[in-house]
Enzyme design. Structure first.
Site, short mmCIF file in Angstrom:
data_model
loop_
_atom_site.label_atom_id
_atom_site.label_comp_id
_atom_site.label_asym_id
_atom_site.label_seq_id
_atom_site.Cartn_x
_atom_site.Cartn_y
_atom_site.Cartn_z
CB SER A 132 -0.94 0.02 1.21
OG SER A 132 -1.85 -1.04 1.10
CB SER A 133 2.80 3.04 2.00
OG SER A 133 3.60 2.22 2.83
#
Length: 188
Positions: A10-11
Site C-alpha cells: 500500500s505504501s
C-alpha cells in the site's frame, strides 16, 4: 499455461520482497509488482499491465486477495476480466483456486471480508482523528499555522479592488482569500 504473479503493497515505505519471493517459489515466470493503495481504482498501472498481459490458460497468482483488490466490486470486476480471458486465479495464503465452484464462492466471500476489514479500519482511523481533534491545541491534526494574517488579506483586497487580484498579489488562491476573510469575521 504460464503462472503470472501480482504483488502489491500500500505504501512506498513497504517492501515487496516477501510477496515476490513467495510468487517466485510458486513458479511465477513473470511478476507484476507495485506500491499503491488497493482502495484506489485508478493509477494501478501494474495491475492494468498484468490484466492486459495474461492469456487464456494462464494462472494469475497472488499471495492474498487483499493484494489484488480491497473492495468487492473491484474484485468482481477483476474476476470477470480474468474469466473472459480464460485465466484462473490462485491465492497462495488463502488456498483459493477459481477452477472450482467452491473456489469461486470462497473467493467472493473472502473479497467481502476484505472490504469489511477496510471499512472497519477506516472507521477506527476516523475515530482516532476525531479524538485527536477533540484535544484542541494539542491535536496533531490542527494544521499548520497560517502564513498570512487576515489584516494583510483585507489590505490587499482594498488595494487591488477585488479578491481575485488580491489573491494573485499575495500568491495564494482566491478560495484562500475568501476562507481567511470568512474566518476573520467569525473569530471574536
Amino acid at each position: 499455461m504460464a503462472h503470472i504473479g501480482y504483488a502489491r503493497v500500500s505504501s512506498r515505505t513497504q517492501d515487496l520482497t516477501i510477496q515476490t519471493t513467495a510468487l517466485t517459489g510458486a513458479g511465477c515466470e513473470k511478476i507484476f509488482a507495485e506500491k499503491i493503495s488497493g482502495t484506489r481504482t485508478d493509477g494501478r498501472k501494474e495491475l492494468s499491465r498484468m490484466l492486459d498481459y495474461v492469456r487464456e490458460g494462464d494462472v494469475l497468482v497472488c499471495t492474498k486477495l487483499d493484494r489484488l483488490a480491497r473492495s468487492l466490486p473491484d474484485l468482481l470486476k477483476i474476476t470477470e476480466t480474468l474469466e473472459q480471458k480464460g485465466v484462473q486465479l490462485r491465492c497462495l495464503d488463502q488456498a483459493i483456486d477459481t477452477t472450482t465452484p467452491e473456489g469461486r464462492m470462497t473467493y467472493q466471500i473472502l473479497g467481502a471480508v476484505a472490504e469489511f476489514e477496510t471499512s472497519i479500519r477506516k472507521a477506527r482511523q476516523r475515530e482516532g482523528i476525531d479524538a485527536a481533534l477533540a484535544k484542541g491545541d494539542d491535536s496533531p491534526f490542527k494544521g499548520r499555522p497560517p502564513s498570512i494574517k487576515p489584516e494583510e488579506v483585507a489590505a490587499a483586497v482594498e488595494k487591488h479592488g477585488n479578491k481575485a487580484a488580491a489573491a494573485r498579489a499575495l500568491g495564494i488562491s482566491r478560495d484562500s482569500v475568501y476562507r481567511i476573510l470568512r474566518e476573520a469575521q467569525t473569530t471574536p
